[in-house]
Scaffold this motif. Structure first.
Motif, PDB file in Angstrom:
ATOM      1  N   SER A  45      36.331  86.060  66.433  1.00 26.99           N
ATOM      2  CA  SER A  45      37.414  85.236  65.900  1.00 26.99           C
ATOM      3  C   SER A  45      36.907  83.850  65.497  1.00 26.99           C
ATOM      4  CB  SER A  45      38.508  85.086  66.949  1.00 26.99           C
ATOM      5  OG  SER A  45      39.437  84.088  66.572  1.00 26.99           O
ATOM      6  N   PRO A  46      37.375  83.310  64.364  1.00 27.06           N
ATOM      7  CA  PRO A  46      36.994  81.944  63.961  1.00 27.06           C
ATOM      8  C   PRO A  46      37.409  80.902  64.985  1.00 27.06           C
ATOM      9  CG  PRO A  46      38.122  83.099  62.166  1.00 27.06           C
ATOM     10  CD  PRO A  46      38.265  83.953  63.378  1.00 27.06           C
ATOM     11  N   GLN A  47      38.400  81.231  65.828  1.00 30.85           N
ATOM     12  CA  GLN A  47      38.874  80.286  66.831  1.00 30.85           C
ATOM     13  C   GLN A  47      37.786  79.937  67.835  1.00 30.85           C
ATOM     14  OE1 GLN A  47      41.760  78.930  66.375  1.00 30.85           O
ATOM     15  NE2 GLN A  47      41.576  77.573  68.148  1.00 30.85           N
ATOM     16  N   MET A  48      36.813  80.817  68.001  1.00 30.05           N
ATOM     17  CA  MET A  48      35.693  80.546  68.915  1.00 30.05           C
ATOM     18  C   MET A  48      34.963  79.273  68.504  1.00 30.05           C
ATOM     19  SD  MET A  48      35.671  82.956  71.203  1.00 30.05           S
ATOM     20  CE  MET A  48      36.003  84.683  71.547  1.00 30.05           C
ATOM     21  N   ALA A  49      34.695  79.127  67.206  1.00 28.65           N
ATOM     22  CA  ALA A  49      33.989  77.946  66.719  1.00 28.65           C
ATOM     23  C   ALA A  49      34.823  76.690  66.927  1.00 28.65           C
ATOM     24  CB  ALA A  49      33.640  78.121  65.243  1.00 28.65           C
ATOM     25  N   ASN A  50      36.122  76.772  66.680  1.00 22.49           N
ATOM     26  CA  ASN A  50      36.993  75.609  66.854  1.00 22.49           C
ATOM     27  C   ASN A  50      37.055  75.164  68.307  1.00 22.49           C
ATOM     28  OD1 ASN A  50      37.622  75.698  64.110  1.00 22.49           O
ATOM     29  ND2 ASN A  50      39.353  77.084  64.432  1.00 22.49           N
ATOM     30  N   ARG A  51      37.083  76.109  69.228  1.00 26.32           N
ATOM     31  CA  ARG A  51      37.116  75.766  70.653  1.00 26.32           C
ATOM     32  C   ARG A  51      35.833  75.056  71.083  1.00 26.32           C
ATOM     33  NH1 ARG A  51      38.792  81.454  73.257  1.00 26.32           N
ATOM     34  NH2 ARG A  51      38.212  80.392  75.206  1.00 26.32           N
ATOM     35  N   MET A  52      34.696  75.498  70.557  1.00 24.21           N
ATOM     36  CA  MET A  52      33.432  74.828  70.888  1.00 24.21           C
ATOM     37  C   MET A  52      33.412  73.389  70.356  1.00 24.21           C
ATOM     38  SD  MET A  52      30.441  77.714  70.495  1.00 24.21           S
ATOM     39  CE  MET A  52      30.879  78.241  68.845  1.00 24.21           C
ATOM     40  N   VAL A  53      33.922  73.197  69.143  1.00 26.46           N
ATOM     41  CA  VAL A  53      33.948  71.865  68.547  1.00 26.46           C
ATOM     42  C   VAL A  53      34.790  70.910  69.391  1.00 26.46           C
ATOM     43  CG1 VAL A  53      34.720  70.525  66.557  1.00 26.46           C
ATOM     44  CG2 VAL A  53      33.511  72.676  66.206  1.00 26.46           C
ATOM     45  N   ASP A  54      35.955  71.362  69.836  1.00 31.33           N
ATOM     46  CA  ASP A  54      36.854  70.503  70.615  1.00 31.33           C
ATOM     47  C   ASP A  54      36.205  70.035  71.910  1.00 31.33           C
ATOM     48  OD1 ASP A  54      38.806  70.775  68.685  1.00 31.33           O
ATOM     49  OD2 ASP A  54      39.873  72.396  69.721  1.00 31.33           O
ATOM     50  N   ILE A  55      35.560  70.938  72.628  1.00 30.62           N
ATOM     51  CA  ILE A  55      34.949  70.577  73.912  1.00 30.62           C
ATOM     52  C   ILE A  55      33.736  69.667  73.709  1.00 30.62           C
ATOM     53  CG2 ILE A  55      33.771  71.491  75.943  1.00 30.62           C
ATOM     54  CD1 ILE A  55      36.782  71.956  75.919  1.00 30.62           C
TER      55      ILE A  55
END
Length: 381
Positions: A199-209
């Motif tokens: 899922s593309p959401q994986m990349a977004n979660r890494m960016v936020d943290i």
């Protein structure tokens, strides 16, 4: 032609590179002779095939047991190369060798390498692209982006790979001496969070943290999300984060992490944990400091030794075990000894260099006069 003999499989790439550059025949005995899987492994054999493509006239002999190698180097040729790097080591394992050999070839290298771009063993292609190219530019002088380039066409993760990388490097008659004693202050952090077949959401979660951790130190942070689809996403699912910090003096520090391979038996990775690991890895590299990051200590050391007959002086962070062994190999192949000093005092630290690595705090100033190595195939500098 003179020869030099070693035992064991340690620092296999260092020995091959120095053998090619010096023209000395390399003999290695007792390669994993006591291990269950004795002899040269697949990644090392693959590396020998790559060097055979880069050179012209190399003679390679491996005995039936694979525990003895005799390598008589040919002339560095370069040119266009296509090579399958296999699935045992990352493409970076091979690019690091090409970086060391490329400036001395007869023709500029343009290599297309396929295999794994990001894994937990070797540095990622992203780290080499953002930090190693800036280091090699200092020795080459002016180089256009279309001459010196690492382009990631598609990503490939373990276990099935599928990544494709294009590497280009120009040639030079001689390498410039380098005086680099100040690292400067970190002014910006950039990065890429990638996700392949998830899922593309994986990349977004890494960016936020990652941003949450790094914004405590510096405001100028931008992390690009790279969600690949179709053939550009390789053959295996996974995700990872690669970060690079740039200083006011053009020094780059790197930190990265990648998820556990599917089917490896390890527990599933969480994007938040990967982001924390990458951010802490970057902060650790910044803490170690030096005017050259830890990843490129070996490349810098080699180019200092093979540079013009002029003084080169570079500040390193605590030397890595890889760099320490490279200094010893340079002494054996070239009879060239570096002067190592602690930047915090004028006392010589050659005898205590392993302790410098363990303490993780002191900076090392490495000084040498190059051997004046000249690429005779290149008539104009």
């Amino acid at each position: 032609m003179s020869s030099i003999t070693f035992e064991g499989s340690n620092c296999f790439r260092q020995r091959l590179v120095l053998s090619v550059l010096t023209g000395k025949t390399l003999i290695i005995n007792k390669i994993r002779h006591k291990d269950i899987e004795s002899g040269i492994n697949e990644s090392e054999m693959n590396l020998l095939k790559l060097i055979e493509k880069v050179t012209n006239g190399s003679n390679i002999y491996v005995d039936e047991s694979g525990t003895q190698l005799r390598f008589k180097p040919g002339i560095l040729f370069g040119g266009q190369i296509d090579h399958d790097c296999g699935l045992h080591r990352s493409i970076a394992y091979y690019i690091e060798v090409l970086l060391m050999l490329s400036p001395f070839c007869k023709r500029p290298i343009e290599a297309t390498l396929s295999g794994i771009t990001n894994d937990q063993i070797d540095p990622s292609v992203d780290a080499i692209k953002h930090s190693s190219l800036s280091v090699i530019k200092r020795f080459l002088g002016a180089a256009d982006d279309n001459e010196l380039e690492i382009k990631i066409v598609s990503r490939g993760l373990r276990p099935s790979g599928g990544g494709i990388v294009i590497f280009k490097c120009p040639i030079r008659r001689v390498l410039r001496p380098l005086q680099l004693l100040e690292s400067g202050k970190v002014k910006r952090i950039r990065g890429v969070a990638f996700a392949t077949r998830v899922s593309p959401q994986m990349a977004n979660r890494m960016v936020d943290i990652a941003k949450g951790i790094l914004l405590k130190y510096i405001p100028d942070i931008y992390i690009y999300t790279d969600h690949l689809k179709g053939k550009n996403s390789g053959k295996s699912p996974g995700f990872g984060l690669s970060l690079v910090a740039e200083t006011t003096n053009g020094v780059f520090y790197t930190g990265e992490a990648v998820s556990n391979p599917s089917g490896s038996g390890k527990e599933l990775s969480v994007p938040e944990d990967i982001a924390k690991e990458a951010a802490h890895s970057l902060l650790n590299d910044i803490y170690r400091g030096g005017a050259v990051d830890t990843l490129n200590q070996g490349l810098t050391t080699l180019f200092m030794a093979f540079g013009q007959r002029d003084l080169s002086k570079v500040q390193f962070g605590p030397l890595s075990p890889y760099t320490i062994q490279l200094l010893r190999h340079i002494k054996e192949f070239l009879e060239l000894t570096f002067k190592l000093e602690s930047s915090q005092s004028n006392t010589d630290c050659n005898a205590d260099i392993e302790n410098q690595y363990k303490t993780g705090s002191k900076k090392i100033i490495a000084t040498c006069v190059g051997i004046g190595f000249t690429n005779l195939s290149k008539t104009v500098s």
